[in-house]
Motif scaffolding. Structure first.
Motif, PDB file in Angstrom:
ATOM      1  N   ASP A 102      25.019  -5.272 -35.954  1.00 22.13           N
ATOM      2  CA  ASP A 102      25.966  -5.917 -35.037  1.00 22.13           C
ATOM      3  C   ASP A 102      26.491  -4.902 -34.018  1.00 22.13           C
ATOM      4  OD1 ASP A 102      25.732  -8.403 -36.128  1.00 22.13           O
ATOM      5  OD2 ASP A 102      27.606  -8.342 -37.270  1.00 22.13           O
ATOM      6  N   ILE A 103      26.704  -3.667 -34.484  1.00 23.23           N
ATOM      7  CA  ILE A 103      27.257  -2.628 -33.623  1.00 23.23           C
ATOM      8  C   ILE A 103      26.178  -1.932 -32.799  1.00 23.23           C
ATOM      9  CG2 ILE A 103      28.492  -0.407 -33.610  1.00 23.23           C
ATOM     10  CD1 ILE A 103      29.818  -1.338 -36.248  1.00 23.23           C
ATOM     11  N   GLU A 104      25.025  -1.681 -33.423  1.00 25.46           N
ATOM     12  CA  GLU A 104      24.044  -0.777 -32.823  1.00 25.46           C
ATOM     13  C   GLU A 104      22.834  -1.442 -32.173  1.00 25.46           C
ATOM     14  OE1 GLU A 104      25.148   2.063 -32.650  1.00 25.46           O
ATOM     15  OE2 GLU A 104      26.617   2.100 -34.258  1.00 25.46           O
ATOM     16  N   LEU A 105      22.632  -2.735 -32.384  1.00 25.99           N
ATOM     17  CA  LEU A 105      21.383  -3.345 -31.928  1.00 25.99           C
ATOM     18  C   LEU A 105      21.165  -3.192 -30.430  1.00 25.99           C
ATOM     19  CD1 LEU A 105      18.831  -4.853 -32.526  1.00 25.99           C
ATOM     20  CD2 LEU A 105      20.101  -7.012 -32.452  1.00 25.99           C
ATOM     21  N   ASP A 106      22.186  -3.390 -29.622  1.00 27.66           N
ATOM     22  CA  ASP A 106      22.015  -3.260 -28.177  1.00 27.66           C
ATOM     23  C   ASP A 106      21.566  -1.854 -27.792  1.00 27.66           C
ATOM     24  OD1 ASP A 106      22.711  -5.890 -27.796  1.00 27.66           O
ATOM     25  OD2 ASP A 106      24.778  -5.478 -27.195  1.00 27.66           O
ATOM     26  N   GLU A 107      22.126  -0.847 -28.458  1.00 28.28           N
ATOM     27  CA  GLU A 107      21.742   0.537 -28.176  1.00 28.28           C
ATOM     28  C   GLU A 107      20.307   0.794 -28.628  1.00 28.28           C
ATOM     29  OE1 GLU A 107      23.234   2.712 -26.478  1.00 28.28           O
ATOM     30  OE2 GLU A 107      25.374   2.253 -26.482  1.00 28.28           O
ATOM     31  N   LEU A 108      19.924   0.227 -29.767  1.00 27.44           N
ATOM     32  CA  LEU A 108      18.560   0.401 -30.248  1.00 27.44           C
ATOM     33  C   LEU A 108      17.568  -0.214 -29.265  1.00 27.44           C
ATOM     34  CD1 LEU A 108      19.108  -0.442 -34.038  1.00 27.44           C
ATOM     35  CD2 LEU A 108      18.645   1.819 -33.059  1.00 27.44           C
ATOM     36  N   VAL A 109      17.901  -1.390 -28.766  1.00 25.12           N
ATOM     37  CA  VAL A 109      17.040  -2.042 -27.771  1.00 25.12           C
ATOM     38  C   VAL A 109      16.951  -1.190 -26.511  1.00 25.12           C
ATOM     39  CG1 VAL A 109      16.817  -4.038 -26.250  1.00 25.12           C
ATOM     40  CG2 VAL A 109      17.475  -4.376 -28.642  1.00 25.12           C
ATOM     41  N   ALA A 110      18.107  -0.708 -26.032  1.00 24.52           N
ATOM     42  CA  ALA A 110      18.149   0.072 -24.799  1.00 24.52           C
ATOM     43  C   ALA A 110      17.382   1.382 -24.919  1.00 24.52           C
ATOM     44  CB  ALA A 110      19.599   0.361 -24.410  1.00 24.52           C
ATOM     45  N   ASN A 111      17.336   1.935 -26.140  1.00 21.60           N
ATOM     46  CA  ASN A 111      16.678   3.218 -26.343  1.00 21.60           C
ATOM     47  C   ASN A 111      15.255   3.081 -26.872  1.00 21.60           C
ATOM     48  OD1 ASN A 111      18.744   5.239 -25.583  1.00 21.60           O
ATOM     49  ND2 ASN A 111      19.937   4.199 -27.155  1.00 21.60           N
ATOM     50  N   ASN A 112      14.696   1.861 -26.754  1.00 19.02           N
ATOM     51  CA  ASN A 112      13.284   1.626 -27.036  1.00 19.02           C
ATOM     52  C   ASN A 112      12.930   1.825 -28.509  1.00 19.02           C
ATOM     53  OD1 ASN A 112      10.726   0.817 -26.107  1.00 19.02           O
ATOM     54  ND2 ASN A 112      10.028   2.928 -25.854  1.00 19.02           N
ATOM     55  N   VAL A 113      13.915   1.679 -29.411  1.00 17.04           N
ATOM     56  CA  VAL A 113      13.683   1.808 -30.850  1.00 17.04           C
ATOM     57  C   VAL A 113      13.199   0.476 -31.406  1.00 17.04           C
ATOM     58  CG1 VAL A 113      14.775   2.229 -33.097  1.00 17.04           C
ATOM     59  CG2 VAL A 113      15.404   3.628 -31.113  1.00 17.04           C
ATOM     60  N   GLN A 114      12.189   0.528 -32.245  1.00 16.00           N
ATOM     61  CA  GLN A 114      11.667  -0.674 -32.884  1.00 16.00           C
ATOM     62  C   GLN A 114      12.139  -0.713 -34.334  1.00 16.00           C
ATOM     63  OE1 GLN A 114       7.446  -2.118 -34.567  1.00 16.00           O
ATOM     64  NE2 GLN A 114       7.387  -1.667 -32.378  1.00 16.00           N
ATOM     65  N   VAL A 115      12.789  -1.790 -34.732  1.00 14.39           N
ATOM     66  CA  VAL A 115      13.293  -1.945 -36.103  1.00 14.39           C
ATOM     67  C   VAL A 115      12.259  -2.678 -36.944  1.00 14.39           C
ATOM     68  CG1 VAL A 115      15.097  -2.970 -37.558  1.00 14.39           C
ATOM     69  CG2 VAL A 115      15.695  -1.957 -35.342  1.00 14.39           C
ATOM     70  N   ARG A 116      12.010  -2.146 -38.128  1.00 17.43           N
ATOM     71  CA  ARG A 116      11.142  -2.820 -39.090  1.00 17.43           C
ATOM     72  C   ARG A 116      11.829  -2.837 -40.460  1.00 17.43           C
ATOM     73  NH1 ARG A 116       5.021  -0.322 -38.101  1.00 17.43           N
ATOM     74  NH2 ARG A 116       4.977  -0.572 -35.816  1.00 17.43           N
ATOM     75  N   MET A 117      11.340  -3.695 -41.325  1.00 20.63           N
ATOM     76  CA  MET A 117      11.833  -3.740 -42.699  1.00 20.63           C
ATOM     77  C   MET A 117      10.651  -3.706 -43.649  1.00 20.63           C
ATOM     78  SD  MET A 117      13.602  -6.815 -44.825  1.00 20.63           S
ATOM     79  CE  MET A 117      13.358  -6.796 -46.611  1.00 20.63           C
ATOM     80  N   MET A 118      10.767  -2.903 -44.697  1.00 19.86           N
ATOM     81  CA  MET A 118       9.724  -2.772 -45.704  1.00 19.86           C
ATOM     82  C   MET A 118      10.344  -3.110 -47.060  1.00 19.86           C
ATOM     83  SD  MET A 118       7.472   0.664 -46.482  1.00 19.86           S
ATOM     84  CE  MET A 118       8.812   1.581 -47.275  1.00 19.86           C
TER      85      MET A 118
END
Length: 254
Positions: A102-118
């Motif tokens: 909720d806090i970090e997703l926008d920053e992750l998107v802006a910084n080209n980070v791809q989130v995955r779950m294993m």
């Protein structure tokens, strides 16, 4: 954008990472984030306070890994064995992914980070799963650092599922026994498509793998520290990378 984020966190734009050789950075770093509860107990705080503080460390180390040029960062967030913990603690841990994203997703998107779950989605609360799926969806097209959360993950379960899948294909005539290779097994694991970790870091002084990526860590370099996860800093991360860069990886050869 990312420099502004470093500044907000009090991270210098010219950290000591600059002294590390750029041509020998591990492609994939995996971390067993351990010691949250003990860190809190040492300070007379409830265990939940340690988990909340550990969430802030996730942000710091993600930024540090991205700056160094690490391509994959896998974080052991919740194991299949962690369900044995008190319900109140499990419930709190299941809220952390939602709070973090909720806090970090926008920053992750802006910084080209791809989130995955294993891990297994079974038994995960709907609010945990929906937060993760939203992050995975919104960052699917990003081409920078892959931030891979091992959540409700157990390596033995993962390997058993992979073997079952291979056995079914053999029985159905889709796969010949002689065609089963290391690569076939690797592709069936939850980490399929990612390289094996070059470096494993475990905090808190424990010297075991705790059912984490047992197949994938066969030739990984291991680095252990007594530092609890909430107090693990960029400096510790750079130290681990520096130690990795001094080792000779022979893979059984000379």
């Amino acid at each position: 954008m990312i420099k502004r984020l470093w500044a907000k966190l009090g991270i210098s734009s010219t950290p000591k990472a600059s002294s590390l050789p750029a041509d020998n950075v591990p492609q994939h770093v995996a971390i067993i984030m351990d010691g949250n509860g003990r860190w809190a107990k040492k300070r007379g705080l409830p265990r939940m306070a340690g988990h909340h503080s550990g969430m802030k460390t996730v942000k710091r180390i993600t930024i540090a890994a991205d700056r160094l040029g690490v391509k994959y960062l896998t974080l052991y967030a919740f194991s299949t064995e962690n369900w044995k913990r008190p319900k109140a603690e499990v419930d709190f841990l299941m809220k952390l992914p939602q709070q973090f994203l909720d806090i970090e997703l926008d920053e992750l998107v802006a910084n080209n980070v791809q989130v995955r779950m294993m891990g297994s989605r079974e038994n995960l609360p709907s609010h945990t799963l929906s937060a993760l799926e939203e992050a995975i969806s919104k960052t699917a097209g990003n081409t920078g650092l892959v931030l891979n959360f091992a959540l409700n993950y157990g390596s033995r379960m993962e390997m058993l599922d992979a073997v079952r899948g291979i056995a079914k294909d053999v029985r159905a005539g889709k796969l010949d026994i002689d065609a089963i290779t290391d690569q076939v097994m690797s592709d069936r694991l939850l980490s399929g498509g990612m390289p094996d970790p070059d470096l494993l870091i475990r905090t808190s002084g424990e010297l075991r793998l705790s059912n984490f990526m047992l197949w994938q860590l066969a030739y990984s370099e291991l680095w252990f520290t007594d530092v609890y996860w909430p107090e693990f800093t960029e400096k510790h991360f750079y130290e681990a990378i520096g130690q990795y860069q001094q080792r000779a990886r022979r893979y059984g050869g000379l």
